[in-house]
Design an enzyme around this catalytic site. Sequence first.
Site, mmCIF file in Angstrom:
data_model
loop_
_atom_site.group_PDB
_atom_site.id
_atom_site.type_symbol
_atom_site.label_atom_id
_atom_site.label_comp_id
_atom_site.label_asym_id
_atom_site.label_seq_id
_atom_site.Cartn_x
_atom_site.Cartn_y
_atom_site.Cartn_z
ATOM 1 N NE ARG A 325 -41.474 44.695 -100.028
ATOM 2 C CZ ARG A 325 -40.772 44.323 -98.946
ATOM 3 N NH1 ARG A 325 -39.855 43.382 -99.041
ATOM 4 N NH2 ARG A 325 -41.013 44.877 -97.780
ATOM 5 C CD GLU A 354 -44.048 38.170 -101.668
ATOM 6 O OE1 GLU A 354 -44.319 38.486 -100.487
ATOM 7 O OE2 GLU A 354 -42.967 38.441 -102.191
ATOM 8 C CG HIS A 373 -41.331 38.077 -98.316
ATOM 9 N ND1 HIS A 373 -42.046 39.050 -98.952
ATOM 10 C CD2 HIS A 373 -40.349 38.736 -97.641
ATOM 11 C CE1 HIS A 373 -41.551 40.239 -98.680
ATOM 12 N NE2 HIS A 373 -40.511 40.077 -97.880
HETATM 13 C C1 DGY Z 1 -38.811 43.700 -95.020
HETATM 14 O O1 DGY Z 1 -38.242 43.916 -93.962
HETATM 15 O O2 DGY Z 1 -39.215 44.606 -95.744
HETATM 16 C C2 DGY Z 1 -39.035 42.287 -95.374
HETATM 17 O O3 DGY Z 1 -39.123 42.086 -96.721
HETATM 18 C C3 DGY Z 1 -40.289 41.811 -94.694
HETATM 19 O O4 DGY Z 1 -41.372 42.308 -95.346
#
Ligand code: DGY
Length: 419
Positions: A325, A354, A373
């Site tokens: 993240r 994002e 992402h």
């Molecule tokens: C997750 O699975 O958490 C990925 O980052 C998609 O948000």
Amino acid sequence: MPLESGARWRASLAQGADRFDGALRLWRHLPLSLGLMIELHDHAKIITVVAGIGGMARAAHNDLQPVQVIRNTTLRQVDGRTTGGRSHHLKPHVFVAMPLAGRYLDQLREHCDVEVFSATQPISPEELAAAIGDADGVLGSAQLLFPTEILDRAPRLRVICNVGVGYDNVDLGELSRRGIALANTPGVLSDAVADLVLGLMIAVARHLRECETIVREGRWGEPGLRIPLGSDLRGKTLSIVGMGRIGREVAARAAAFKMRVLCFDTRPDLVPPPFAERAATLDDALRAGDFISLHVDLNPASRHLIGPREFGLMKASAFLINAARGAVVDQRALYDVLAAQRIAGAGLDVLESEPPTTGDLLLQLDNVFIVPHIGSATVETRAAMVELAIENLVACVTGQPCVNIVNAEAAVATKEVSP
Ligand code: DGY
């Protein structure tokens, strides 16, 4: 309006059911009409036309499998009105806050009444608030936020099912207090994310962005062109911060690339894979890493886990990889060390904000490689995530056990829900 909800939606369901009733009546009377017409006209052309209409009606009937569900739903809405205005759902009611292929919706409709947000842009907080009032469960992306104002609008809600492994989109404590479970999709995306992490490592270590630009700009073969030389992975140390499922998959791949794997995790009972070593502290892992890859979830303790002090511990030749993240890294501090070439580069699948604004300073740097992402974004993995999220949702709203509940204390099965 993309949201198929509220009065308009219900009216269209009622209309659809009425039309279906009309079509059904016509279909039932078709043999009689056909016989009558043959008797009256005894004309081959007319028989053909009538048979054609019959075929069309039959085909329409076959194409209309969801009609059965629509009729059920309509009857329930009528029930609701006659019992005092509140919808009386015979099946649990779920809201799908993202577009899903028809086969997934059909799967859900076997167990639930389904309302779906079908637009391609993300649902807005207002649209979510408007749609969630009747929902026993919600299915949406791991980026869909549930602040208290929205939860306040969802008195029946028993479960939020993320299509994703992360759950920083919710306040888990708040959900537990309200008896709402959070279910996620661990495991099915670990390989895809780990693959991307290796891709990011190679992209930054081998300057793929600059090299590709040389080709596209027609400079390949230009006299005096200097192709940037990269760094080997072989023999380098990869420090993995967070040895959950994804961290372990990254470790396995790194070992296959002949790297030394060092891992750090705050869980004392962590047993590293046989080919990896354990770092005693985060600082040790940061000091030793030629590549440092982050695999922790985002929570108050891990927010800005990597900031100015931590960057200060890294080698000048180190590459930071983040597919966890964005907010695990203090992005301003990252910009500063990259701009000053205090570390060699960064490969990022995630950002603090994002998508980034066009003025995002990171976008001005050459030593950072950023993708939007996409860790889990493969056809196979996304399908597996959706399937698991649907399994979670159906289990939770029908009172079956669900192994992917993150906050077991929410006691899903015991939540009192009036019909
Ligand atoms: C997750 O699975 O958490 C990925 O980052 C998609 O948000």
